[in-house]
Write an enzyme that holds these catalytic residues in place. Structure first.
Site: not given
Ligand code: GLA
Length: 390
Positions: A125, A128-130, A164, A176, A225
């Site tokens: 969260g 950083l694109s976990s 996703e 990402d 978003y």
């Protein structure tokens, strides 16, 4: 934690849970955008870098069509059948794994069941694109278990993104998953999100990329978003009345945009202006970094941050505190909001010799104003996803 220590820890946990040792290890890195907020779904450019924070997946193939997945970072886990892939409400993180399996299987790729254990060093969260790393590491494991997939890497990226978009329900762009797949050690990537191609870009030796994490978690499946995306699309629809044939903001020069800007609803105009200017800043920053032009690096990062705050409105109060701390830090050349915004990280370019003093300063100042302990650390450009020989 050192690589060997990490491996020992994951191996031990794996054997404890599954009774045997894993036979395959995959990794996928997180990423940070050095420039290019929200430009990806506008088919623009991003200067992106895969980082040395990554997600590992230790795997042991099974004889049946089940995937059993657990994580050392998240509660719970579960088991699902590849013949009947469903959502899981109890442990939503497993939906990234389920979604990837579903996306590839729907396209005709043969999948193999496995027992798997995840371990990640990418904060969740933080922007950083976990999530993408979890998707890409799952797809990497599935691809190698089946041994016979022939897949173009761009299609591979697209299917992870589809997992996703469609299974998890977050309408993200391609940035990402692309970064996590194509990352290169020692280089950032200048990514063209229209053609899905990149070239590697360089940075001055004595500058480091430093992540300054506000520790305010964003929630991207929230409405913000999608709202930003819709406003950009509205801008394109209206602009297409004047410039027939345009399909994305990428197609407009700033001059063309300015000529018709007054005819757009005010908010839509601000969103579009930000994207068009940000696209240009990506190209300019790639040049400024490779030529080591520090005044330009400063001006471009300032422009990006101001635009994210005033035009795209994705900067949270915590990020404003963070930026104050960052910009008054020793050795800082420039800094901006990274990722999708609404909390998460800022990214700074800092002189290598000053990095320690910088992280100290930022940690202290940010804490004194917010009472939140930030995470401030330099990152290196890391290779994209793949198998690991440990
Ligand atoms: C998130 C999305 C990406 C991109 C960035 C903003 O990370 O997943 O596709 O839109 O936000 O640049």
């Amino acid at each position: 934690m050192k690589r060997q220590q990490r491996k020992a820890m994951v191996s031990e946990a794996f054997e404890k849970r599954f009774g045997r040792a894993p036979t395959l290890w995959a990794q996928a890195p997180g990423r940070v955008d050095l420039m290019g907020n929200h430009t990806d779904y506008n088919e623009g450019y991003v200067l992106t870098m895969a980082i040395d924070r990554n997600t590992w997946l230790a795997v042991l193939p099974r004889d049946d069509r089940k995937i059993v997945i657990f994580s050392l970072n998240f509660e719970g886990g579960g088991e699902f059948d590849l013949n009947d892939i469903r959502h899981d409400e109890s442990f939503p993180w497993t939906n990234y794994v389920r979604g990837v399996a579903a996306a590839f299987q729907d396209e005709g790729f043969r999948l193999h069941g496995f027992d798997g254990l995840i371990h990640s060093t990418i904060p969740f969260g933080s922007g950083l694109s976990s999530s993408a790393a979890l998707e890409v590491v799952t797809a990497t494991a599935l691809k190698n278990l089946a041994a016979n997939w022939e897949i173009d890497p761009v299609r591979f990226v697209r299917l992870c993104q589809r997992a996703e978009n469609e299974f998890v329900g977050m309408n993200c762009g391609v940035l990402d998953q692309y970064s996590s797949t194509f990352g290169e050690a020692g280089h950032s990537l200048l990514l063209d999100c229209r053609n899905l191609t990149h070239r590697t870009a360089s940075m001055p030796e004595d500058l480091l990329v430093v992540i300054c994490d506000t520790r305010i978690e964003r929630e991207l499946t929230g409405s913000e978003y999608g709202e930003r995306r819709a406003q950009c699309e509205e801008g394109v629809r209206r602009m297409a009345g004047f410039y027939p044939g345009i399909t994305h903001l990428r197609d407009l020069t700033l001059e063309q945009f300015i000529e018709q800007e007054a005819l757009l609803p005010e908010v839509v105009a601000r969103r579009c202006r930000f994207i068009i200017e940000e696209n240009q800043r990506v190209l300019d920053l790639a040049r400024a970094l490779s030529a080591d032009e520090r005044t330009a690096i400063r001006a471009l990062t300032e422009g990006s941050y101001a635009g994210a705050r005033d035009l795209y409105e994705i900067v949270s109060p915590a990020t404003e505190h963070m930026m104050k701390a960052v910009l008054s830090g020793p050795g800082v050349v420039g800094a901006r909001q990274a990722g999708a915004g609404f909390g998460g990280c800022t990214v700074a370019f800092v002189e290598r010799d000053e990095v320690e003093a910088f992280t100290d300063h930022v940690g202290r100042l940010y804490f004194s104003t917010t009472k939140i302990e930030p995470e401030v650390y330099p990152v290196q450009a890391a290779p994209g996803a793949g198998l690991m020989r440990l």
